[in-house]
Every structure is written in structure tokens, then in C-alpha cells.
Write a protein that holds these residues in place. Structure first.
Motif, PDB file in Angstrom:
ATOM      1  N   GLU A 159      61.286  27.885  19.175  1.00 38.75           N
ATOM      2  CA  GLU A 159      62.529  26.911  18.575  1.00 38.75           C
ATOM      3  C   GLU A 159      63.398  27.875  18.179  1.00 38.75           C
ATOM      4  N   CYS A 160      63.571  27.903  17.621  1.00 35.03           N
ATOM      5  CA  CYS A 160      64.646  29.232  17.041  1.00 35.03           C
ATOM      6  C   CYS A 160      64.726  30.598  17.545  1.00 35.03           C
ATOM      7  N   LEU A 161      64.099  31.117  18.958  1.00 31.69           N
ATOM      8  CA  LEU A 161      63.463  32.516  19.730  1.00 31.69           C
ATOM      9  C   LEU A 161      63.782  32.783  18.278  1.00 31.69           C
ATOM     10  N   SER A 162      63.059  33.088  16.761  1.00 29.74           N
ATOM     11  CA  SER A 162      63.280  34.536  15.817  1.00 29.74           C
ATOM     12  C   SER A 162      61.811  35.135  16.456  1.00 29.74           C
ATOM     13  N   ASP A 163      61.561  36.323  16.017  1.00 32.69           N
ATOM     14  CA  ASP A 163      60.695  37.000  16.140  1.00 32.69           C
ATOM     15  C   ASP A 163      59.674  36.587  14.560  1.00 32.69           C
ATOM     16  N   ILE A 164      58.619  36.583  15.334  1.00 35.29           N
ATOM     17  CA  ILE A 164      57.799  35.715  13.652  1.00 35.29           C
ATOM     18  C   ILE A 164      56.527  36.751  14.271  1.00 35.29           C
ATOM     19  N   PRO A 165      56.081  36.763  13.309  1.00 31.83           N
ATOM     20  CA  PRO A 165      54.203  37.651  13.661  1.00 31.83           C
ATOM     21  C   PRO A 165      53.280  36.320  14.196  1.00 31.83           C
ATOM     22  N   ILE A 166      52.515  37.274  15.612  1.00 30.40           N
ATOM     23  CA  ILE A 166      51.547  36.985  16.690  1.00 30.40           C
ATOM     24  C   ILE A 166      50.564  35.780  16.129  1.00 30.40           C
ATOM     25  N   ASP A 167      50.380  36.247  14.694  1.00 29.60           N
ATOM     26  CA  ASP A 167      48.788  35.329  14.386  1.00 29.60           C
ATOM     27  C   ASP A 167      49.924  33.556  13.834  1.00 29.60           C
ATOM     28  N   ALA A 168      51.036  33.748  13.776  1.00 35.41           N
ATOM     29  CA  ALA A 168      51.752  32.733  12.570  1.00 35.41           C
ATOM     30  C   ALA A 168      51.305  31.269  13.147  1.00 35.41           C
ATOM     31  N   ARG A 169      51.378  30.273  12.356  1.00 38.27           N
ATOM     32  CA  ARG A 169      51.143  28.959  12.590  1.00 38.27           C
ATOM     33  C   ARG A 169      52.334  27.491  12.299  1.00 38.27           C
ATOM     34  N   ARG A 170      53.212  28.774  11.494  1.00 35.61           N
ATOM     35  CA  ARG A 170      54.352  27.841  11.742  1.00 35.61           C
ATOM     36  C   ARG A 170      55.994  28.545  11.479  1.00 35.61           C
ATOM     37  N   CYS A 171      56.829  28.330  12.118  1.00 33.49           N
ATOM     38  CA  CYS A 171      58.092  29.376  11.728  1.00 33.49           C
ATOM     39  C   CYS A 171      58.286  29.364  11.034  1.00 33.49           C
ATOM     40  N   ALA A 172      58.643  30.873   9.880  1.00 31.47           N
ATOM     41  CA  ALA A 172      59.331  30.906   8.701  1.00 31.47           C
ATOM     42  C   ALA A 172      60.524  30.856   8.693  1.00 31.47           C
ATOM     43  N   PHE A 173      61.347  30.451  10.027  1.00 31.74           N
ATOM     44  CA  PHE A 173      63.505  30.587   9.941  1.00 31.74           C
ATOM     45  C   PHE A 173      63.357  29.056   9.881  1.00 31.74           C
ATOM     46  N   CYS A 174      62.943  28.446  11.170  1.00 26.64           N
ATOM     47  CA  CYS A 174      62.839  27.081  11.479  1.00 26.64           C
ATOM     48  C   CYS A 174      61.898  25.629  11.070  1.00 26.64           C
ATOM     49  N   THR A 175      60.611  26.746  10.957  1.00 25.25           N
ATOM     50  CA  THR A 175      59.803  25.672   9.993  1.00 25.25           C
ATOM     51  C   THR A 175      59.245  24.684  11.211  1.00 25.25           C
ATOM     52  N   VAL A 176      59.065  25.286  12.638  1.00 23.57           N
ATOM     53  CA  VAL A 176      58.813  24.430  13.537  1.00 23.57           C
ATOM     54  C   VAL A 176      56.993  24.620  13.351  1.00 23.57           C
ATOM     55  N   GLU A 177      56.287  23.901  13.970  1.00 25.78           N
ATOM     56  CA  GLU A 177      54.092  24.085  13.734  1.00 25.78           C
ATOM     57  C   GLU A 177      54.243  24.443  15.121  1.00 25.78           C
ATOM     58  N   LEU A 178      53.544  25.726  15.985  1.00 29.52           N
ATOM     59  CA  LEU A 178      52.963  26.200  16.470  1.00 29.52           C
ATOM     60  C   LEU A 178      51.668  26.269  16.927  1.00 29.52           C
ATOM     61  N   SER A 179      51.648  26.869  18.305  1.00 30.40           N
ATOM     62  CA  SER A 179      50.017  26.264  18.390  1.00 30.40           C
ATOM     63  C   SER A 179      49.387  26.644  17.732  1.00 30.40           C
ATOM     64  N   ARG A 180      48.130  26.732  17.460  1.00 30.66           N
ATOM     65  CA  ARG A 180      47.044  26.305  16.283  1.00 30.66           C
ATOM     66  C   ARG A 180      46.101  26.949  17.610  1.00 30.66           C
ATOM     67  N   VAL A 181      46.216  27.605  18.985  1.00 33.16           N
ATOM     68  CA  VAL A 181      44.967  28.145  19.567  1.00 33.16           C
ATOM     69  C   VAL A 181      45.355  30.021  18.844  1.00 33.16           C
ATOM     70  N   PRO A 182      44.200  30.489  18.542  1.00 33.15           N
ATOM     71  CA  PRO A 182      44.686  31.790  17.578  1.00 33.15           C
ATOM     72  C   PRO A 182      44.542  32.766  18.562  1.00 33.15           C
ATOM     73  N   ALA A 183      45.305  33.841  18.347  1.00 30.27           N
ATOM     74  CA  ALA A 183      45.778  34.891  19.055  1.00 30.27           C
ATOM     75  C   ALA A 183      44.570  35.438  20.154  1.00 30.27           C
ATOM     76  N   ALA A 184      43.827  35.785  19.585  1.00 32.26           N
ATOM     77  CA  ALA A 184      42.282  36.059  20.396  1.00 32.26           C
ATOM     78  C   ALA A 184      42.067  35.327  21.543  1.00 32.26           C
ATOM     79  N   ASP A 185      42.046  33.984  21.707  1.00 31.46           N
ATOM     80  CA  ASP A 185      41.916  33.549  22.977  1.00 31.46           C
ATOM     81  C   ASP A 185      43.165  33.231  23.811  1.00 31.46           C
TER      82      ASP A 185
END
Length: 143
Positions: A113-139
Motif C-alpha cells: 500500500e504505502c511502499l514502506s520497508d517493513i519486517p518480512i514477518d509483519a502482519r500489519r504495516c506500521a506506517f499505513c496499518t494495512v493488514e498484510l498476508s497471513r502466509v508465514p514467511a517460510a511458506d
């Protein structure tokens, strides 16, 4: 008081910087001599110019003399120095950094959404608070 100043002067970085400035100034003088004594006479010989040194070239407008030839000499010097720095310092350093970064594991991803860099395992963006995919990073399939 003098011991602190002495420590400052004898620090490794300051000595290296002083050496770099002296070598750079000497290199600049060498390139300026190359341009003035070899390159501009060569250009004058090939083009049939008025003289072997561009610094004599000028024109006059309303009594004001514009010495554009000296600018050409300095421009040639700058271009030679810039290309030497690029090919002998920037390119090797870029390749060296790329060599060490190629095996670096990704720790961040880009928010869709906002193109900010966030941790790879994040489930929600810290900047725009959009909910991200719930698929674990390993999968996830590799990007």
C-alpha cells in the motif's frame, strides 16, 4: 590540553585524510599538465586550431574579455579526473559491495500500500496499518 590535540592529530583517519588530500592535489596537477601540455596541443594539431593551448582562446563583448579557453582546459581536467575516479574507485567498490551483499538474507519487505520497508514477518504495516498476508514467511514462494 595539548595531549588531546596531539591525539587528534595522530589519529589514523586524520593522517590518512591528509595523505589523500596531498595525493589528490598532486594527481590534479598531473592531470592539468596532461591536458595543457599534451591533450590540447593534440586537439589543436588535429583541428588546425590557432594555438596549442586553449587558455589563449577568448572573445570580447563591449570591451569585456571572456577567456573561455581556460575553462575548456579545466573542464577537460575535471572530466579526466572524474572518469579515473569512477573507473578505479567507484566501479570496484560497487562490485565489491555487490559481491558481499549477494548472499544477504532479506529481512524486510515492501508494503504493497504505502511502499514502506517493513519486517518480512509483519502482519500489519506500521506506517499505513494495512493488514498484510497471513502466509508465514517460510511458506511463501521466493520473490
Amino acid at each position: 590540553m595539548m595531549s588531546g590535540f596531539k591525539k587528534f592529530l595522530l589519529r589514523g583517519n586524520l593522517v590518512e585524510l591528509a595523505v589523500a588530500v596531498v595525493v589528490g592535489a598532486t594527481f590534479s596537477g598531473l592531470i592539468q599538465a596532461l591536458v595543457k601540455d599534451l591533450i590540447t596541443p593534440l586537439i589543436a594539431a588535429v583541428t588546425g586550431g590557432g594555438g596549442p593551448d586553449f587558455s589563449e582562446y577568448s572573445f570580447t563583448v563591449n570591451g569585456a574579455e571572456f577567456m573561455y579557453g581556460d575553462f575548456i582546459n579545466h573542464l577537460l581536467s575535471f572530466l579526466i579526473i572524474a572518469s579515473v575516479i569512477y573507473w578505479l574507485v567507484v566501479m570496484p567498490m560497487t562490485r565489491l559491495i555487490a559481491f558481499f551483499d549477494r548472499d544477504k538474507k532479506a529481512t524486510e519487505k515492501e508494503c504493497p500500500e504505502c511502499l514502506s520497508d517493513i519486517p518480512i514477518d509483519a502482519r500489519r504495516c506500521a506506517f499505513c496499518t494495512v493488514e498484510l498476508s497471513r502466509v508465514p514467511a517460510a511458506d511463501r514462494p521466493p520473490a
